[in-house]
Enzyme design. Structure first.
Site, PDB file in Angstrom:
ATOM      1  CG  HIS A 140     -11.354   7.526 -32.518  1.00  0.00           C
ATOM      2  ND1 HIS A 140     -10.998   8.140 -33.250  1.00  0.00           N
ATOM      3  CD2 HIS A 140     -12.644   7.760 -32.807  1.00  0.00           C
ATOM      4  CE1 HIS A 140     -11.710   9.004 -34.142  1.00  0.00           C
ATOM      5  NE2 HIS A 140     -13.066   8.617 -33.789  1.00  0.00           N
ATOM      6  CB  CYS A 173      -9.000  18.117 -25.716  1.00  0.00           C
ATOM      7  SG  CYS A 173      -7.329  18.164 -25.450  1.00  0.00           S
ATOM      8  CD  GLU A 208      -8.092  17.230 -33.178  1.00  0.00           C
ATOM      9  OE1 GLU A 208      -8.085  16.060 -32.631  1.00  0.00           O
ATOM     10  OE2 GLU A 208      -7.195  17.986 -33.291  1.00  0.00           O
ATOM     11  CB  THR A 211      -4.323  17.532 -31.633  1.00  0.00           C
ATOM     12  OG1 THR A 211      -5.194  16.698 -31.429  1.00  0.00           O
ATOM     13  CG2 THR A 211      -4.495  18.833 -31.517  1.00  0.00           C
ATOM     14  CB  CYS A 227      -1.565  17.871 -29.018  1.00  0.00           C
ATOM     15  SG  CYS A 227      -1.695  16.924 -27.693  1.00  0.00           S
ATOM     16  CG  ASN A 281      -3.347   8.397 -30.558  1.00  0.00           C
ATOM     17  OD1 ASN A 281      -2.614   7.831 -29.989  1.00  0.00           O
ATOM     18  ND2 ASN A 281      -4.550   8.677 -30.521  1.00  0.00           N
TER      19      ASN A 281
HETATM   20  S1  SF4 Z   1      -4.032  14.027 -28.041  1.00  0.00           S
HETATM   21 FE1  SF4 Z   1      -3.862  16.007 -27.260  1.00  0.00          FE
HETATM   22  S2  SF4 Z   1      -5.477  17.267 -28.321  1.00  0.00           S
HETATM   23 FE2  SF4 Z   1      -5.761  14.967 -28.495  1.00  0.00          FE
HETATM   24  S3  SF4 Z   1      -7.362  14.804 -26.806  1.00  0.00           S
HETATM   25 FE3  SF4 Z   1      -5.229  14.412 -26.256  1.00  0.00          FE
HETATM   26  S4  SF4 Z   1      -4.325  16.014 -24.971  1.00  0.00           S
HETATM   27 FE4  SF4 Z   1      -6.187  16.609 -26.295  1.00  0.00          FE
END
Ligand code: SF4
Length: 406
Positions: A83, A148, A178, A244, A283, A314
């Site tokens: 993203h 991932c 996800e 995650t 994660c 995130n």
């Molecule tokens: S935040 Fe964690 S689970 Fe998501 S892509 Fe990155 S390492 Fe992988």
């Protein structure tokens, strides 16, 4: 941990240098205190961990490798790789096309694909159903699969739990790529239900404790449980996993809340017959970034600039965290900052881009939290820092500041 071959234009003289210096000084990652870059009129405060995580670096490496290894071939991504609009635009400019939107709408029919085409699976992974549709058409989905490993770990754990007759509670956003993928993989072997937040977890807890009816469950969790889910039968044994990028602390709180509901209903004896411990599926990058971000905002600042894609989960959590402590602007890149008096930024609450005037604090020396989500290249932070510094001719020289970390 493995390092990846990320294209050199994503690296940055300023931020990557600081990260490298911190890594050397603190190889065991014990120190979460922020770094302060003191330019005089601006003091940038950087989190100990932020930006590209393992999964994103791997995805970027594989996507550019697919471009290098397949000149002249048609190359597709199942959906946005990560993203971040800058990364996704760059890939599109190099000829990569998207098959679906992040919301799952089809942009190019799978029927148009041929076995000669290259299809890249994004870091979020994909659903069992889509993988099967592509396999039916003899499309290779393994050569350039960027899923991932930490997302795959969640899937594997869900399947293991399902085989032991546990149901899976996913803490996530039902229509995030996800969570769609995790839901799809988990439901192969287990009943699944998705909860978004603590409020919904409490509603699920009511059903577990026997305080709310089956009808309540079906209404409250409409379209978020797997086919045939029976709350009476399928909430007797549960395990909690997460998307995650959700707040790890919120997932832990939700898991604990549901564990308590299970104890209320079934007692503490033989708890593991009713509640599976899934702490090991969180994660590492999300944990590190969230812990570092907390230490960063608690150290205080006059203003925060959070850089990332507006649909990045995130990054949104980082914004929420900063907003609790200081004026915070969620921006895509340096072009969002027009001047010290005018900034364009995304408002998480109204889900719209808005303009704010007179955003820069009126102080001789301004402390700026500069941070980014796991899908943001460091170079975008450099560009923002340099743009701000260009408006302060008396700021210290970059080399001089960096020499303090040498
Ligand atoms: S935040 Fe964690 S689970 Fe998501 S892509 Fe990155 S390492 Fe992988």
């Amino acid at each position: 941990m493995r390092s990846f071959d990320v294209p050199v234009f994503y690296k940055s003289p300023l931020i990557s240098t600081i990260k490298e210096a911190r890594k050397i000084r603190d190889p065991r990652k014990k120190d979460f205190a922020p770094t302060v870059l003191d330019f005089g009129p601006i003091r940038f405060k950087l989190a100990r961990h932020f930006g590209f995580c393992y999964g994103v670096e791997q995805a970027v490496e594989i996507a550019y490798k697919a471009l290098d290894e397949n000149p002249g071939k048609r190359i597709f991504l199942l959906s946005e790789m990560i993203h971040n609009p800058d990364v996704n635009n760059d890939l599109q400019e190099r000829g990569i096309r998207y098959l679906r939107t992040t919301k799952g709408e089809q942009l190019i029919s799978f029927d148009e694909l041929t076995p000669q085409d290259v299809v890249i699976t994004p870091a979020f992974g994909t659903s069992v159903e889509i993988a099967a549709e592509l396999k039916e058409r003899n499309i290779d989905t393994l050569s350039y699969d960027t899923t991932c490993p930490f997302v795959e770990k969640v899937w594997k754990r869900s399947v293991q739990l399902g085989k032991k007759d546990y149901s899976i509670v996913v803490h996530g956003k039902r229509y995030h790529e996800e969570t769609r993928a995790t839901f799809s993989h988990a439901q192969q072997d287990a009943p699944v239900v998705v909860v978004l937040n603590m409020e919904e977890a409490e509603d699920l807890a009511k059903v577990i404790r026997g305080e709310a009816s089956t009808e309540f469950f079906y209404e409250r969790f409409k379209e978020r449980y797997s086919e045939g889910f029976s709350p009476e039968r399928d909430l007797q044994r549960i395990g909690v996993v997460n998307q995650t990028t959700m707040l790890a602390s919120e997932t832990a709180a939700i898991a604990e809340h549901l564990r308590q509901a299970v104890i209320t209903r079934y007692g503490n004896d033989n708890l593991s017959d009713h509640f599976a411990n899934t702490n090991d599926t969180l994660c590492y990058a999300t944990n590190e970034n969230q812990t570092s971000a907390k230490a960063l905002v608690e150290s205080g600042a006059d203003v925060a600039l959070v850089i990332g894609g507006y649909n990045s989960s995130n990054t949104s959590h980082l914004v929420e965290l900063c907003e609790e402590h200081m004026p915070t602007y969620f921006i895509n890149n340096k072009s969002s900052i027009h001047s010290l008096t005018h900034i364009e930024h995304f408002d998480l609450h109204t889900k719209a881009v808005r303009s704010t005037e007179n955003w820069w604090p009126q102080k001789d020396s301004v402390d700026v939290v500069l941070t980014a989500g796991a899908s943001c290249p460091d170079v975008l932070l450099d560009e923002v820092a340099r743009k701000l510094l260009s408006w302060f001719p008396d700021a210290r020289d970059e080399e001089e500041v960096l020499s303090e970390f040498g």
